[in-house]
Each structure stands twice: as C-alpha cells, then as structure tokens.
Design a protein around this motif. Structure first.
Motif, PDB file in Angstrom:
ATOM      1  N   ASN A 201       0.812  -1.207   0.000  1.00 28.92           N
ATOM      2  CA  ASN A 201       0.000   0.000   0.000  1.00 28.92           C
ATOM      3  C   ASN A 201       0.852   1.266   0.000  1.00 28.92           C
ATOM      4  O   ASN A 201       0.441   2.305   0.500  1.00 28.92           O
ATOM      5  CB  ASN A 201      -0.932   0.007   1.216  1.00 28.92           C
ATOM      6  CG  ASN A 201      -0.169  -0.127   2.522  1.00 28.92           C
ATOM      7  OD1 ASN A 201       1.050  -0.258   2.508  1.00 28.92           O
ATOM      8  ND2 ASN A 201      -0.885  -0.122   3.625  1.00 28.92           N
ATOM      9  N   ILE A 236      -3.472   4.916  -5.063  1.00 26.10           N
ATOM     10  CA  ILE A 236      -3.429   4.110  -6.282  1.00 26.10           C
ATOM     11  C   ILE A 236      -2.905   4.957  -7.430  1.00 26.10           C
ATOM     12  O   ILE A 236      -3.248   6.139  -7.551  1.00 26.10           O
ATOM     13  CB  ILE A 236      -4.840   3.586  -6.636  1.00 26.10           C
ATOM     14  CG1 ILE A 236      -5.373   2.683  -5.524  1.00 26.10           C
ATOM     15  CG2 ILE A 236      -4.836   2.852  -7.965  1.00 26.10           C
ATOM     16  CD1 ILE A 236      -6.829   2.324  -5.708  1.00 26.10           C
ATOM     17  N   PHE A 298      -4.076  -1.222  -2.497  1.00 25.24           N
ATOM     18  CA  PHE A 298      -3.946  -1.581  -3.907  1.00 25.24           C
ATOM     19  C   PHE A 298      -3.117  -2.835  -4.075  1.00 25.24           C
ATOM     20  O   PHE A 298      -2.060  -2.975  -3.502  1.00 25.24           O
ATOM     21  CB  PHE A 298      -3.278  -0.422  -4.640  1.00 25.24           C
ATOM     22  CG  PHE A 298      -3.031  -0.699  -6.081  1.00 25.24           C
ATOM     23  CD1 PHE A 298      -1.791  -1.136  -6.518  1.00 25.24           C
ATOM     24  CD2 PHE A 298      -4.031  -0.526  -7.007  1.00 25.24           C
ATOM     25  CE1 PHE A 298      -1.555  -1.372  -7.851  1.00 25.24           C
ATOM     26  CE2 PHE A 298      -3.797  -0.761  -8.339  1.00 25.24           C
ATOM     27  CZ  PHE A 298      -2.563  -1.176  -8.760  1.00 25.24           C
ATOM     28  N   GLU A 302      -4.320  -4.614  -9.812  1.00 29.00           N
ATOM     29  CA  GLU A 302      -5.557  -3.837  -9.908  1.00 29.00           C
ATOM     30  C   GLU A 302      -5.821  -3.438 -11.348  1.00 29.00           C
ATOM     31  O   GLU A 302      -4.929  -3.025 -12.076  1.00 29.00           O
ATOM     32  CB  GLU A 302      -5.432  -2.587  -9.048  1.00 29.00           C
ATOM     33  CG  GLU A 302      -6.739  -1.834  -8.887  1.00 29.00           C
ATOM     34  CD  GLU A 302      -7.658  -2.517  -7.906  1.00 29.00           C
ATOM     35  OE1 GLU A 302      -8.836  -2.684  -8.253  1.00 29.00           O
ATOM     36  OE2 GLU A 302      -7.211  -2.882  -6.822  1.00 29.00           O
TER      37      GLU A 302
END
Length: 382
Positions: A201, A236, A298, A302
């Motif tokens: 992350n 993200i 994320f 993704e």
C-alpha cells in the motif's frame, strides 16, 4: 518479417484476465495492415502453439529477442489459478505465481519450449523486463508466496544457432525493489522506470534511469519529478508508456468534490531536458463506484475496466457502443444485473467485489439449468 513497413511492426498479445475472472492462454499477433490518412487498420491473428504451451496467466512479461538473424518470443513470470485439483468453491479464484520457467516461442512455426534455469528459483509477477538484441533483463517484481518485492536483476541471454536454442541466466548486482512499474525509453541506451509500488500500500515515488554501455547495465536514481499533491496523496496509480520518454499516469479523483468518481490523468515527460517539467492534466474520464479512501490497499494487479454490457463477454455479440444517456441506469450499463428473484442487493449501495487478485469476484456463473449469474454477496462466501 516482410519487406513492407506494415509488416515490420507487430504487437504480441498474450494472456490476461477478463472481468469475469477468466484467464487466457491465447496468443495473438497484431500488425498494421495499412495507414490511410488518420485511419490505421490492424489485423489480429490468433497463433496456435504446440509443445510447452505457457499456461493461462497475467502479470507476466513477453519480449522478443534477436540472434543470428532470427527472432524468438520470451514469456516469463505471471500468476495463474492454483491447480484444478486444489480448487474448491471457497478457493476457486485463488492464484499463485507461475513456476519460474522461461518459454521460447517461435512465432513463425508456433513452437513453444520451456527452460528451467537454476538461477530462477521463485515465481515472479509484475516485474519490469527490458529486451536488447539477444538479452532480456528482469528487474524487481512481486513474489506472492513470500509477499516480498526482492531487488532482483537477472540477465537472460538467448542464442539461436541452427540447432537447439541455448538459454542461460546470470544474477547481477544492483537491482531494485519495485512492482507494477512503468518502463519508458528515452534514447537508444537509456530507459526510465516510473511508478510502481515498494510495499503493498505504498507507492514508489522515486524514478530510476537504466543505462547500457558495453553490455553493462547501470541503475541509478534520478531527480524526483515535481509530483502534484493529488499524485502524492493518492493510494493508487496506474499508467502506460507512451514512447519517446513519456509516461501516461492515472489516479482516482477525490469523490468528495462536486464532480465525483473521476479519474485524473497526467503526462510525465522523462526526457533529459524535461525531467523537472510539471505534470499536466491531460483529461479525466472513467467513472468508479468505489471511494478510493475506503478501498482496500492496492494490489499489484488492480485493473480499471470501462463499462460493458454483462452479456458482451459471451463472444457472440458485437461490442456495445457506450451511451452516455444510459449512465444513470445502472441496470443497463456497467456490471449490474439482477441475479435471482430473491436478490436483495441494493443497486444504489452495491460495490462490485471485483479485483484481479481473483478472490472477490463481482459475479459467479452457475451452470445449473440454462445457466445464470449470481452476485458474490448472495452466495454468502467466506
């Protein structure tokens, strides 16, 4: 390769994942048929493979090497479903890194051969690959089994004599820890790595230049671009290489603003004279049903899919044209469908359990009777 310009440039498409969590082992060769003014016509042909065919996967790399006047495709890494014998209802979408085999694919004859190299012990996904003549460099990547991003740097050399190909691997020092990064080329002997993740992350904000000289590779940090506040604070980011040292970046917008559920796109120029140039907002489009602030960390894989009719994945229908007038009717566009008469999922609050980590599918297909779709929430799965 033919003599015409249209036959010189070809694109290889392999693997990938559909919105219904299906993995593909197909391989396609796309080439430019003709260029007429602003219109470019492509031809896409499926390539049937024999021999050691790479299993269906995603998060892998495919490159082309050249040796002794011949060319060969090289497939490495990626993730796939666990073996069918281990797949249960609860583990149906569980994935694992593919075995670290190197596949050589002959696009002319459709032959594929796998090689086991002792230097490659662990499976990798979302790594960076650079092809130069008869050599491929593998950098970074993510190991799902160990949940680490090792500072890998491998050199895979392919020799294509008249007989059997020879493949060897060398472990090099000076690698970097990164996954899902974007690679762009600034000149013949220099590349730039942008984006990616250093933790699950945590975005990797540092950029690196990769230089080649006398068959030696050097990786060094470059001056950090002047990231905008939106990019800095976003969990993200994603993007692609636009060639000529330019990278196309996207981030989710802040849906607390008046215009909600928006993605913002930027162009980052990595050419030496433009390193410090501010990013420019290029356009914004592509809606999302999730608040980025409430989303889970994320995952490297993704994906962001544009709206499509639920039945457009049957393969028999033509692609549907996006109709802006249908945007408010979620029962017509997007992934929404009513799965059964007792379905109590609220269309206004339902968030698709959809991620390419393949453990939260938005819908599950039941083959009982004529077949029907069921929302994952209605299945009461763990």
């Amino acid at each position: 390769k033919g003599g015409l310009e249209s036959e010189r440039q070809q694109y290889i498409i392999h693997g990938g994942k559909t919105p219904n969590n299906e993995l593909s082992d197909k391989m396609y060769v796309m080439s430019v048929v003709c260029k007429n003014n602003k219109k470019v016509t492509f031809r896409c042909t499926e390539k049937d493979l024999v021999g050691d065919v790479p299993e269906a996967r995603y998060g892998h790399s495919i490159d082309v090497v050249y040796s002794r006047g011949k060319s060969m495709g090289v497939v490495f890494g990626g993730r796939s479903y666990i073996p069918s014998a281990q797949r249960t209802t609860e583990k149906w979408n569980t994935v694992a890194d593919c075995l670290p085999h190197v596949f050589l694919v002959d696009f002319e004859f459709g032959c594929s051969t796998s090689y086991i190299l002792p230097e490659l012990q662990d499976g990798l996904s979302f790594h960076v690959s650079i092809a130069r003549n008869d050599t491929i460099y593998i950098l970074g990547g993510h190991s799902l089994a160990n949940n680490i991003r090792p500072a890998n740097l491998y050199r895979i050399k392919v020799d294509l004599p008249l007989g059997s190909p020879a493949v060897n691997c060398t472990v090099l020092p000076g690698g970097i820890s990164v996954s899902s990064a974007i690679l762009t080329q600034t000149n013949n002997d220099e590349f730039v790595i942008v984006g990616g993740y250093q933790l699950e992350n945590q975005k990797r904000m540092v950029c690196n230049t990769i230089s080649f000289e006398d068959n030696k590779i050097e990786i060094r940090e470059m001056e950090t671009p002047d990231w905008t506040p939106d990019i800095k604070h976003s969990k993200i980011w994603f993007g692609s290489n636009m060639s000529n040292g330019t990278v196309f970046l996207g981030i989710p917008g802040d849906n607390k603003q008046a215009v909600s559920e928006t993605y913002y796109f930027y162009m980052l120029k990595c050419a030496e004279d433009d390193v410090n140039e501010d990013q420019k907002t290029f356009t914004n489009s592509q809606t999302s049903t999730e608040d980025p602030g409430d989303s889970t960390p994320f995952e490297d894989s993704e994906e962001f899919c544009f709206s499509a009719e639920a039945n457009s994945f049957n393969g028999d229908d033509e692609f549907d044209t996006y109709n802006e007038d249908d945007e408010e009717d979620e029962s017509v566009t997007g992934y929404w469908i009513t799965c059964c008469s007792t379905c109590d999922v609220d269309i206004n609050t339902w968030v698709p359990f959809y991620s390419t980590e393949l453990n939260k599918p938005a819908m599950i297909y039941c083959s009982h009777g004529d077949g029907h779709w069921v929302h994952a929430q209605c299945m009461d799965l763990a």
